[in-house]
Design a protein around this motif. Structure first.
Motif, PDB file in Angstrom:
ATOM      1  N   GLU A   1      30.595   5.273  29.692  1.00  0.00           N
ATOM      2  CA  GLU A   1      31.849   5.965  29.422  1.00  0.00           C
ATOM      3  C   GLU A   1      32.389   5.608  28.045  1.00  0.00           C
ATOM      4  OE1 GLU A   1      34.738   8.641  30.012  1.00  0.00           O
ATOM      5  OE2 GLU A   1      33.065   8.253  31.378  1.00  0.00           O
ATOM      6  N   ARG A   2      32.320   4.349  27.705  1.00  0.00           N
ATOM      7  CA  ARG A   2      32.782   3.929  26.385  1.00  0.00           C
ATOM      8  C   ARG A   2      31.822   4.395  25.297  1.00  0.00           C
ATOM      9  NH1 ARG A   2      34.175  -2.363  24.630  1.00  0.00           N
ATOM     10  NH2 ARG A   2      35.286  -1.841  22.689  1.00  0.00           N
ATOM     11  N   LEU A   3      30.537   4.375  25.596  1.00  0.00           N
ATOM     12  CA  LEU A   3      29.534   4.759  24.608  1.00  0.00           C
ATOM     13  C   LEU A   3      29.612   6.246  24.276  1.00  0.00           C
ATOM     14  CD1 LEU A   3      27.357   3.319  23.002  1.00  0.00           C
ATOM     15  CD2 LEU A   3      25.732   3.808  24.829  1.00  0.00           C
ATOM     16  N   ARG A   4      30.149   7.050  25.193  1.00  0.00           N
ATOM     17  CA  ARG A   4      30.283   8.483  24.942  1.00  0.00           C
ATOM     18  C   ARG A   4      31.247   8.778  23.800  1.00  0.00           C
ATOM     19  NH1 ARG A   4      30.377   8.733  30.761  1.00  0.00           N
ATOM     20  NH2 ARG A   4      28.407   9.592  31.550  1.00  0.00           N
ATOM     21  N   ARG A   5      32.089   7.838  23.459  1.00  0.00           N
ATOM     22  CA  ARG A   5      33.072   8.080  22.400  1.00  0.00           C
ATOM     23  C   ARG A   5      32.440   8.039  21.016  1.00  0.00           C
ATOM     24  NH1 ARG A   5      36.657   4.061  24.729  1.00  0.00           N
ATOM     25  NH2 ARG A   5      36.932   3.222  22.626  1.00  0.00           N
TER      26      ARG A   5
ATOM     27  N   VAL B   1      31.156   1.875  18.838  1.00  0.00           N
ATOM     28  CA  VAL B   1      30.326   0.733  18.449  1.00  0.00           C
ATOM     29  C   VAL B   1      31.105  -0.178  17.514  1.00  0.00           C
ATOM     30  CG1 VAL B   1      28.201   0.029  17.287  1.00  0.00           C
ATOM     31  CG2 VAL B   1      28.215   2.066  18.742  1.00  0.00           C
ATOM     32  N   LEU B   2      31.790   0.432  16.523  1.00  0.00           N
ATOM     33  CA  LEU B   2      32.597  -0.366  15.597  1.00  0.00           C
ATOM     34  C   LEU B   2      33.659  -1.159  16.339  1.00  0.00           C
ATOM     35  CD1 LEU B   2      33.621  -1.213  12.811  1.00  0.00           C
ATOM     36  CD2 LEU B   2      34.901   0.943  12.717  1.00  0.00           C
TER      37      LEU B   2
ATOM     38  N   GLU C   1      41.819   5.055   0.903  1.00  0.00           N
ATOM     39  CA  GLU C   1      40.381   4.794   1.040  1.00  0.00           C
ATOM     40  C   GLU C   1      39.961   4.720   2.496  1.00  0.00           C
ATOM     41  OE1 GLU C   1      39.463   1.311  -1.076  1.00  0.00           O
ATOM     42  OE2 GLU C   1      39.763   2.156  -3.060  1.00  0.00           O
ATOM     43  N   LEU C   2      40.893   4.459   3.407  1.00  0.00           N
ATOM     44  CA  LEU C   2      40.518   4.250   4.801  1.00  0.00           C
ATOM     45  C   LEU C   2      41.035   5.346   5.720  1.00  0.00           C
ATOM     46  CD1 LEU C   2      41.189   0.424   5.114  1.00  0.00           C
ATOM     47  CD2 LEU C   2      39.081   1.571   4.476  1.00  0.00           C
ATOM     48  N   GLY C   3      41.910   6.170   5.250  1.00  0.00           N
ATOM     49  CA  GLY C   3      42.592   7.102   6.133  1.00  0.00           C
ATOM     50  C   GLY C   3      41.693   8.217   6.646  1.00  0.00           C
ATOM     51  N   GLY C   4      42.134   8.825   7.766  1.00  0.00           N
ATOM     52  CA  GLY C   4      41.478   9.991   8.305  1.00  0.00           C
ATOM     53  C   GLY C   4      40.128   9.743   8.913  1.00  0.00           C
ATOM     54  N   VAL C   5      39.905   8.557   9.505  1.00  0.00           N
ATOM     55  CA  VAL C   5      38.615   8.257  10.118  1.00  0.00           C
ATOM     56  C   VAL C   5      38.685   8.587  11.595  1.00  0.00           C
ATOM     57  CG1 VAL C   5      36.899   6.497  10.555  1.00  0.00           C
ATOM     58  CG2 VAL C   5      38.229   6.443   8.454  1.00  0.00           C
ATOM     59  N   ASP C   6      37.822   9.497  12.046  1.00  0.00           N
ATOM     60  CA  ASP C   6      37.837   9.887  13.451  1.00  0.00           C
ATOM     61  C   ASP C   6      37.530   8.712  14.348  1.00  0.00           C
ATOM     62  OD1 ASP C   6      38.324  12.395  12.586  1.00  0.00           O
ATOM     63  OD2 ASP C   6      36.255  13.119  12.804  1.00  0.00           O
ATOM     64  N   GLY C   7      38.228   8.631  15.439  1.00  0.00           N
ATOM     65  CA  GLY C   7      37.998   7.568  16.393  1.00  0.00           C
ATOM     66  C   GLY C   7      38.724   6.303  16.057  1.00  0.00           C
TER      67      GLY C   7
ATOM     68  N   GLY D   1      42.953   7.830  15.866  1.00  0.00           N
ATOM     69  CA  GLY D   1      43.449   8.396  17.103  1.00  0.00           C
ATOM     70  C   GLY D   1      43.275   9.902  17.192  1.00  0.00           C
ATOM     71  N   THR D   2      42.846  10.620  16.135  1.00  0.00           N
ATOM     72  CA  THR D   2      42.737  12.072  16.201  1.00  0.00           C
ATOM     73  C   THR D   2      41.643  12.511  17.171  1.00  0.00           C
ATOM     74  OG1 THR D   2      41.257  12.035  14.295  1.00  0.00           O
ATOM     75  CG2 THR D   2      43.593  12.331  13.860  1.00  0.00           C
ATOM     76  N   ASP D   3      40.506  11.845  17.162  1.00  0.00           N
ATOM     77  CA  ASP D   3      39.413  12.182  18.069  1.00  0.00           C
ATOM     78  C   ASP D   3      39.174  11.095  19.098  1.00  0.00           C
ATOM     79  OD1 ASP D   3      39.099  14.502  16.724  1.00  0.00           O
ATOM     80  OD2 ASP D   3      37.329  13.883  15.580  1.00  0.00           O
ATOM     81  N   GLY D   4      39.365   9.868  18.700  1.00  0.00           N
ATOM     82  CA  GLY D   4      39.099   8.753  19.598  1.00  0.00           C
ATOM     83  C   GLY D   4      40.153   8.586  20.665  1.00  0.00           C
TER      84      GLY D   4
END
Length: 335
Positions: free
Chosen positions: A132-136, A141-142, A215-221, A224-227
């Motif tokens: 379930e967690r791996l599906r994300r 993994v990070l 430099e770090l913004g907008g990372v999916d997961g 919170g946008t996708d993750g």
């Protein structure tokens, strides 16, 4: 060399035969992501992976050279994360540092390990047991790697706390011991832990802010946008543990400095006490030496030379003077 390589789709592991097949998987429009684990890779091997996955040359250069400061950087759609894995050896009360670098993208995770560490293997096993967690996806993994390493930091924090407490108790015990060298080495270990954990606080706060840094913004997961909310909760929990560990380690550093100063002050006090005792004993022997020296001179006409009891009287005089001086020194605290 390749430690482990596999594809993951719908939370399940799919085997890949070799590096070429793994890289071919990332080029195709297939479901899931690739997780490639490398241990002490050579420049040619890492260059091949970088060319196939489009990794940024500056990030690849850092991964090849190693010995990087813990950090989180973004190159296009890929996060480059440098972490320190710590191991504690109770027999020597020593901390050993290994380096973990991650390239995280929506299609892949490339983990590079330098030094001895079983952290990534444990993370992979735990994630494979939790589909379930791996599906994300890759950012799960990070999160899992960060969580694992911070848990190790907290475990080492407890070990350091015990070592510092034992050192403090030993320094202030009545028994004499030479602890300066042990305090110095323990302080070195605390400093090594501090260098591993403290620089990571700011990048994690930026990730948690969800784009506060360009430099770090907008990372999916991560933002919170996708993750989703669960990713933010996990990252916040990791950050709390990290900040708590940093505060403790900084406290140990200051406490060890105070303990070292207290130990050196005790050594100085004991040396002064020893010098007073030596001086008192020397003074007690000085008077009998003076008397014996006088009567050891070769003169015919000296007092008590012809007196029958002169010799024992002289000895009793010297003994009485010594006892009187001993009593006086005892009262004054010199003995």
């Amino acid at each position: 060399m390749i430690v482990d390589v596999a594809t993951y789709a719908d939370g399940r592991r799919g085997e890949v035969q070799d590096l070429s097949g793994a890289l071919q998987h990332c080029r195709g429009q297939v479901e899931g992501f690739l997780w490639l684990g490398l241990e002490d890779p050579g420049e040619d091997e890492l260059a091949r992976v970088a060319e196939a996955l489009g990794l940024h040359p500056l990030a690849v250069e850092d991964a090849v050279e190693g010995h990087q400061r813990p950090k989180v950087e973004r190159y296009g759609d890929t996060l480059f994360v440098v972490l320190k894995a710590l191991s504690y050896f109770d027999e020597q009360s020593a901390v050993e540092t290994a380096e973990v670098m991650l390239f995280v993208d929506d299609r892949f995770v490339v983990s590079v390990r330098r030094g001895r560490s079983r952290s990534l293997a444990a993370v992979r096993e735990a994630l494979q047991a939790d589909p379930e967690r791996l599906r994300r996806g890759p950012h799960a993994v990070l999160h899992a790697v960060l969580e694992r390493l911070v848990d190790e930091y907290e475990a080492i924090d407890l070990e350091l706390e015990r070592d510092v407490a034992q050192m403090e108790e030993q320094v202030f015990s009545p028994e004499r011991s030479s602890d300066a060298e042990r305090i110095y080495y323990l302080k070195r270990e605390v400093l090594e832990v501090r260098r591993a954990v403290a620089p990571l606080v700011t990048p994690l706060k930026q990730l948690l802010a969800g784009g506060g840094d360009e430099e770090l913004g907008g990372v999916d997961g991560v933002d919170g946008t996708d993750g989703g909310e669960q990713a933010l909760l996990e990252l916040r929990d990791v950050l709390d543990g990290l900040v708590r560990t940093v505060e403790h380690v900084e406290g140990y550093d200051r406490l060890l400095t105070d303990v070292l100063n207290a130990h050196l002050a005790q050594v100085s006090v004991r040396q002064n006490d020893d010098m007073r005792k030596i001086s008192a004993v020397a003074a007690m022997f000085a008077v009998p030496t003076l008397v014996a020296g006088v009567y050891g001179m070769n003169f015919d006409h000296m007092p008590e030379l012809d007196w029958r009891w002169g010799y024992p009287a002289c000895l009793l005089l010297m003994l009485g003077i010594c006892l009187g001086m001993h009593r006086a020194f005892k009262r004054s605290g010199w003995l």
